[in-house]
Design a protein around this motif. Structure first.
Motif, PDB file in Angstrom:
ATOM      1  N   ARG A  31       0.854  -1.192   0.000  1.00 11.67           N
ATOM      2  CA  ARG A  31       0.000   0.000   0.000  1.00 11.67           C
ATOM      3  C   ARG A  31       0.884   1.234   0.000  1.00 11.67           C
ATOM      4  N   GLU A  55      -0.990  -1.014  -4.386  1.00 10.88           N
ATOM      5  CA  GLU A  55      -2.241  -0.307  -4.141  1.00 10.88           C
ATOM      6  C   GLU A  55      -1.872   1.146  -3.884  1.00 10.88           C
ATOM      7  N   THR A  57      -2.552   5.297  -3.434  1.00 11.46           N
ATOM      8  CA  THR A  57      -3.383   6.464  -3.137  1.00 11.46           C
ATOM      9  C   THR A  57      -2.514   7.680  -3.423  1.00 11.46           C
ATOM     10  N   ALA A  76      -1.433   2.589   4.795  1.00  9.18           N
ATOM     11  CA  ALA A  76      -0.318   2.469   3.860  1.00  9.18           C
ATOM     12  C   ALA A  76       0.881   1.787   4.497  1.00  9.18           C
TER      13      ALA A  76
END
Length: 270
Positions: A31, A55, A57, A76
């Motif tokens: 993350r 993943e 963001t 994260a």
């Protein structure tokens, strides 16, 4: 000379809303938080990282990311920062994250690749410094190495204390003490001292020290041995921090054109 000890990454402790990367999670995807104000680059890099199993963001500035963290909306394993962010530069955002209690690994991904920028990034506590021109696949490999090294086995997360004469190391919190006084080393500086002290009396090569600062095979600097400049700068900063406590500190000895060692006598208790 004995081979330098392989370092085990620190246990990252996070007291803020972002999840500890050592937590047991069902999803094995790394993350990642990516902060970059270049919309085209951010979109392209995010897409490529997701194709590589991350993943992602992403945010266009640090204030937006901090706001999302404050609201408890982020989870994260690692943070990737651009240097030249609007309103709050990435290099200034890093200490802000630490003050907020966010202790996740931070990597700089930037086009500002001078030695002064790289040194400042490591001084502030970054774990890696990657030139954008090296490409997303290289970034992805480095991020996986960092995240995996941060996931220490539970049996190794005891609050062990290591002694080497007047030096005391606390690997769990990455702190070094000289005569019981905190030397205030950065994470990278702590890892260097730990490497040297773990090989007391034996010289450790420039390359081994540099691998400890980054990872095995990392290349930087100009010329075949350009990385030595970075190692010398780091050793100088470490010595100066010890000398703030003890002006006569001389435990780190230099072997010209080869490397350094933690002295077998000068650093030991009487």
């Amino acid at each position: 000379m004995t081979a330098p000890m392989k370092e085990v990454g620190p246990a990252w402790v996070n007291s803020g809303p972002v999840a500890n990367p050592g937590d047991d999670v069902a999803d094995s995807r790394v993350r990642l938080i990516l902060v970059d104000d270049d919309d085209d680059f951010r979109e392209a890099a995010s897409a490529e990282l997701m194709d590589l199993g991350f993943e992602v963001t992403s945010f266009s500035d640090g204030a937006e990311m901090l706001g999302s963290i404050a609201e408890g909306n982020l989870s994260a394993d690692v943070i990737v920062l651009d240097w030249g962010l609007p309103s709050l530069a990435g290099i200034d955002l890093l200490p802000r994250l630490r003050r907020e209690g966010i202790q996740l690994p931070v990597v700089f991904l930037t086009g500002r690749t001078s030695l002064s920028h790289e040194n400042l990034a490591f001084d502030r506590g970054a774990l890696d410094f990657v030139d954008k021109s090296r490409g997303v696949p290289i970034l992805a490999k480095r991020l996986r190495l960092i995240v995996e090294s941060s996931k220490r086995p539970r049996e190794l997360t005891v609050d062990e204390t290591l002694h080497c004469g007047r030096l005391m190391l606390k690997p769990r919190v990455s702190r070094a003490y000289w005569d019981d006084v905190d030397v205030n080393l950065t994470l990278t500086e702590f890892n260097i001292v730990r490497l040297l002290a773990s090989n007391i009396g034996n010289h450790v090569t420039y390359r081994a020290v540099y691998d400890c600062m980054h990872h095995v095979g990392f290349i930087a600097g100009s010329g075949e041995h350009g990385y030595r400049t970075n190692v010398r700068s780091s050793i100088k900063r470490i010595r100066n921090k010890f000398r703030l406590i003890d002006p006569n500190f001389d435990a780190i000895e230099n072997y010209p054109s080869f490397g350094y060692r933690w002295g077998s006598s000068t650093g030991s208790a009487a």
